[in-house]
Design an enzyme around this catalytic site. Structure first.
Site, PDB file in Angstrom:
ATOM      1  N   HIS A 205      -3.454 -39.434 -13.750  1.00 39.97           N
ATOM      2  CA  HIS A 205      -3.861 -40.635 -14.492  1.00 39.97           C
ATOM      3  C   HIS A 205      -5.212 -41.189 -14.025  1.00 39.97           C
ATOM      4  O   HIS A 205      -5.944 -41.757 -14.808  1.00 39.97           O
ATOM      5  CB  HIS A 205      -2.777 -41.720 -14.391  1.00 39.97           C
ATOM      6  CG  HIS A 205      -2.529 -42.217 -13.009  1.00 39.97           C
ATOM      7  ND1 HIS A 205      -1.778 -41.506 -12.093  1.00 39.97           N
ATOM      8  CD2 HIS A 205      -2.945 -43.339 -12.374  1.00 39.97           C
ATOM      9  CE1 HIS A 205      -1.716 -42.187 -10.973  1.00 39.97           C
ATOM     10  NE2 HIS A 205      -2.425 -43.308 -11.092  1.00 39.97           N
ATOM     11  N   ASP A 206      -5.534 -41.023 -12.744  1.00 39.25           N
ATOM     12  CA  ASP A 206      -6.784 -41.597 -12.213  1.00 39.25           C
ATOM     13  C   ASP A 206      -7.882 -40.560 -12.022  1.00 39.25           C
ATOM     14  O   ASP A 206      -8.859 -40.821 -11.312  1.00 39.25           O
ATOM     15  CB  ASP A 206      -6.489 -42.275 -10.860  1.00 39.25           C
ATOM     16  CG  ASP A 206      -6.193 -43.767 -11.034  1.00 39.25           C
ATOM     17  OD1 ASP A 206      -6.528 -44.308 -12.112  1.00 39.25           O
ATOM     18  OD2 ASP A 206      -5.623 -44.361 -10.105  1.00 39.25           O
ATOM     19  N   LYS A 209     -11.687 -41.107 -12.072  1.00 37.85           N
ATOM     20  CA  LYS A 209     -12.441 -41.735 -10.970  1.00 37.85           C
ATOM     21  C   LYS A 209     -13.426 -40.768 -10.326  1.00 37.85           C
ATOM     22  O   LYS A 209     -14.336 -41.188  -9.612  1.00 37.85           O
ATOM     23  CB  LYS A 209     -11.473 -42.270  -9.913  1.00 37.85           C
ATOM     24  CG  LYS A 209     -10.771 -43.549 -10.337  1.00 37.85           C
ATOM     25  CD  LYS A 209      -9.884 -44.065  -9.224  1.00 37.85           C
ATOM     26  CE  LYS A 209      -9.210 -45.370  -9.644  1.00 37.85           C
ATOM     27  NZ  LYS A 209      -8.220 -45.791  -8.630  1.00 37.85           N
ATOM     28  N   HIS A 234     -13.203 -45.395 -16.020  1.00 40.87           N
ATOM     29  CA  HIS A 234     -12.507 -44.177 -15.538  1.00 40.87           C
ATOM     30  C   HIS A 234     -11.385 -43.700 -16.465  1.00 40.87           C
ATOM     31  O   HIS A 234     -11.157 -42.490 -16.570  1.00 40.87           O
ATOM     32  CB  HIS A 234     -12.027 -44.334 -14.079  1.00 40.87           C
ATOM     33  CG  HIS A 234     -10.723 -45.052 -13.912  1.00 40.87           C
ATOM     34  ND1 HIS A 234     -10.645 -46.408 -13.710  1.00 40.87           N
ATOM     35  CD2 HIS A 234      -9.441 -44.603 -13.914  1.00 40.87           C
ATOM     36  CE1 HIS A 234      -9.375 -46.758 -13.587  1.00 40.87           C
ATOM     37  NE2 HIS A 234      -8.622 -45.673 -13.704  1.00 40.87           N
ATOM     38  N   HIS A 260      -3.449 -45.828 -19.362  1.00 29.64           N
ATOM     39  CA  HIS A 260      -2.587 -46.327 -18.281  1.00 29.64           C
ATOM     40  C   HIS A 260      -2.991 -47.698 -17.759  1.00 29.64           C
ATOM     41  O   HIS A 260      -2.238 -48.342 -17.035  1.00 29.64           O
ATOM     42  CB  HIS A 260      -2.491 -45.313 -17.126  1.00 29.64           C
ATOM     43  CG  HIS A 260      -3.684 -45.237 -16.241  1.00 29.64           C
ATOM     44  ND1 HIS A 260      -4.827 -44.542 -16.585  1.00 29.64           N
ATOM     45  CD2 HIS A 260      -3.921 -45.738 -15.008  1.00 29.64           C
ATOM     46  CE1 HIS A 260      -5.703 -44.624 -15.606  1.00 29.64           C
ATOM     47  NE2 HIS A 260      -5.181 -45.350 -14.628  1.00 29.64           N
ATOM     48  N   HIS A 261      -4.171 -48.202 -18.138  1.00 25.23           N
ATOM     49  CA  HIS A 261      -4.546 -49.577 -17.754  1.00 25.23           C
ATOM     50  C   HIS A 261      -4.390 -50.559 -18.908  1.00 25.23           C
ATOM     51  O   HIS A 261      -4.777 -51.714 -18.796  1.00 25.23           O
ATOM     52  CB  HIS A 261      -5.976 -49.605 -17.205  1.00 25.23           C
ATOM     53  CG  HIS A 261      -6.051 -49.190 -15.766  1.00 25.23           C
ATOM     54  ND1 HIS A 261      -5.416 -49.897 -14.755  1.00 25.23           N
ATOM     55  CD2 HIS A 261      -6.662 -48.143 -15.161  1.00 25.23           C
ATOM     56  CE1 HIS A 261      -5.638 -49.295 -13.590  1.00 25.23           C
ATOM     57  NE2 HIS A 261      -6.390 -48.221 -13.807  1.00 25.23           N
ATOM     58  N   ASP A 289       3.044 -46.434 -11.165  1.00 25.48           N
ATOM     59  CA  ASP A 289       1.828 -46.536 -10.340  1.00 25.48           C
ATOM     60  C   ASP A 289       1.802 -47.848  -9.563  1.00 25.48           C
ATOM     61  O   ASP A 289       1.557 -47.879  -8.351  1.00 25.48           O
ATOM     62  CB  ASP A 289       0.599 -46.403 -11.241  1.00 25.48           C
ATOM     63  CG  ASP A 289      -0.696 -46.295 -10.443  1.00 25.48           C
ATOM     64  OD1 ASP A 289      -0.645 -45.769  -9.306  1.00 25.48           O
ATOM     65  OD2 ASP A 289      -1.746 -46.716 -10.949  1.00 25.48           O
TER      66      ASP A 289
END
Lengths: 354, 163
Positions: A205-206, A209, A234, A260-261, A289
């Site tokens: 998911h990240d 970055k 990101h 996801h954010h 998360d």
């Protein structure tokens, strides 16, 4: 007794008909073909007498059912099913017995099965051989699919190791996120394939970055407005990296990265969408998360007690989190805890093995 | 002489007939010949010094072509649930067969026989399969009708449990 069976009886020399007599005998009503004396070694009670206790074991077992046929059930019929008897001359021979009530008398018909049965046998032989081949092929396909999946896992693992080297996300954290999400997906009734996909996709998911400059990503202090704006790119960066593919696990990972954010009330980023507009996989990851980040220590913060974490998260239900998914998460909290304690940072490379 | 009925159960093509033939006649054939119906063989064995006549009911494998008739199990003293180690589906079938058996037979002595141990390098039982075996409460014996490995022993042990 059905008509085709009666017709078969009349045409065939391969039957013996007997009627029930004083126990323990049946009396033979038709001539005995040669094969009959392979079955019944001798007629103990005199010519034509079949002593139940001296019959082949299979037939003895059938007599128990036959003798229970009510005498008033005229025409009722039961079958023994097929049995095999070894003959010295012919090898294996197949028989079937039927019992019926005729004129209040129990009648037993023993039939030696002929060419029709041999044909049926051959058909079933072929069908079973084909099933074995199909079963073997299916196993091979499953094995190959597993190998492909293992390769996917290996690639994802290395991708994550590369991206994780830049920030403070540990290998255990990403592994746990995948496993938590799989557990929640399982509770939501997802298919095995989808569960496996989210287990692998959630840890990515990240991954966006990796595209954030180090001076922002690794900045020890607070970020400026401009830096935050960059940091908030990101999800889209990750979605681009993982998107444009036909591979389901990467499609899901791309979607998770992008959303996801987002927040359930629409106050998230990058798109500001809310509710069920946010893909379910992303709503699951958001919860997993936050939970894992809060209950674990990071270089910049202490671990928060789990009860406090769950209270904090509960307060965010309907705002940050999907209420149904959060309830599902709580319903499998015991498994989540087991995953958590079994997957602490081990610095090994087995990131995603369940 | 005491008589004891033993049933060979399992899905098709797992080697039930081959096990009986190995035990009774000490022969084995590579050729697959499917059993239709039931074949009853006899073998006299010694148990605690006394002869016992085993009636071995080799029952057609249960699959989509055939369902075992429960009345074939009448008088059962023990049974062997046979599965093929190279075919995990045969293990599922054995577990299903056991759970489908009438309650009267639940405590009847039995073993799970994992046959074809001569093909051990082709066995594909996973950890999940082993877990299934354990949770079904089986005592497992691996055999090979081809080499004869454990064939005599599995019947002998079953007779010991029965008597």
């Amino acid at each position: 007794m059905n008509e085709s069976f009666l017709a078969g009886l009349l045409e065939s020399n391969d039957i013996v008909v007997l009627k029930k007599s004083m126990r323990p005998y049946f009396l033979r009503l038709t001539p005995a073909p040669d094969w009959y004396f392979d079955l019944i070694t001798k007629e103990e009670g005199g010519e034509g007498c079949l002593d139940i206790d001296l019959a082949p074991p299979f037939l003895q077992n059938f007599f128990v059912d036959a003798l229970q046929l009510p005498r008033e059930s005229e025409g009722a019929q039961i079958s023994s099913g097929v049995w095999i008897q070894e003959s010295q001359e012919e090898g294996e021979c197949y028989f079937e017995a039927k019992s019926t009530v005729h004129g209040g008398t129990l009648v037993l018909i023993i039939k030696k099965l002929g060419p029709d049965f041999v044909r049926r046998h051959q058909q079933i032989q072929v069908a079973r051989e084909r099933e074995l081949v199909n079963e073997k092929l299916e196993r091979l396909v499953r094995q190959r699919t597993l190998e492909v999946r293992q390769r996917e896992e290996e690639i994802i693992l290395r991708l994550l190791a590369a991206s994780g080297a830049k920030d403070d996300e540990t290998s255990a954290h990403v592994r746990r996120i995948g496993l938590y999400c799989a557990e929640v997906a399982k509770s939501l009734g997802w298919s095995h394939e989808e569960i496996d996909n989210i287990r692998l996709a959630a840890p990515m998911h990240d991954i966006g970055k990796i595209g954030i400059p180090d001076h922002i990503l690794l900045k020890p202090g607070r970020l400026t407005e401009d830096e935050w704006a960059i940091m908030r790119t990101h999800p889209e960066l990750g979605a681009e990296m993982l998107g444009n593919t036909n591979i389901p696990v990467l499609q899901m990972a791309s979607s998770i990265s992008l959303y996801h954010h987002e927040r359930y009330d629409g106050s998230g980023y990058p798109l500001g969408i809310g509710g069920e507009q946010i893909p379910l996989a992303a709503r699951i990851v958001a919860i997993a998360d936050v939970y894992d980040a809060l209950v674990h220590e990071r270089v910049y913060k202490q671990a928060v007690p789990e009860k406090t974490v769950l209270d904090m998260m509960q307060a965010q239900v309907g705002k940050h989190f999907d209420p149904v998914v959060f309830q599902t998460f709580l319903s499998c909290i015991d498994q989540i805890r087991r995953i958590c304690s079994a997957n602490q940072d081990d610095r090994h490379n087995h990131l995603l093995m369940a | 002489m005491k008589q004891r009925k033993i049933c060979m159960l399992g899905t098709s093509s797992v080697g039930k007939t081959s096990l009986v033939r190995r035990f009774v006649q000490s022969v084995f054939s590579e050729k697959y010949h499917t059993t239709l119906g039931v074949k009853v063989d006899k073998k006299i064995v010694k148990s605690d010094g006394d002869p016992v006549c085993l009636m071995l009911w080799d029952i057609e494998g249960e699959d989509r072509f055939y369902r075992i008739k429960q009345n074939y199990l009448r008088g059962l003293a023990g049974y062997l649930l046979v599965a093929d180690g190279t075919r995990p589906v045969s293990l599922d079938a054995a577990i299903r067969l056991k759970s489908n058996m009438a309650s009267a037979f639940r405590d009847t002595p039995h073993f799970l026989v994992l046959n074809k141990s001569d093909l051990h390098d082709q066995w594909c039982l996973q950890a999940a399969d082993i877990k299934k075996i354990a949770s079904a409460g089986f005592t497992v014996i691996s055999t090979s009708a081809k080499t004869g490995e454990n064939v005599e022993q599995v019947f002998t042990k079953l007779v010991e449990l029965i008597n």
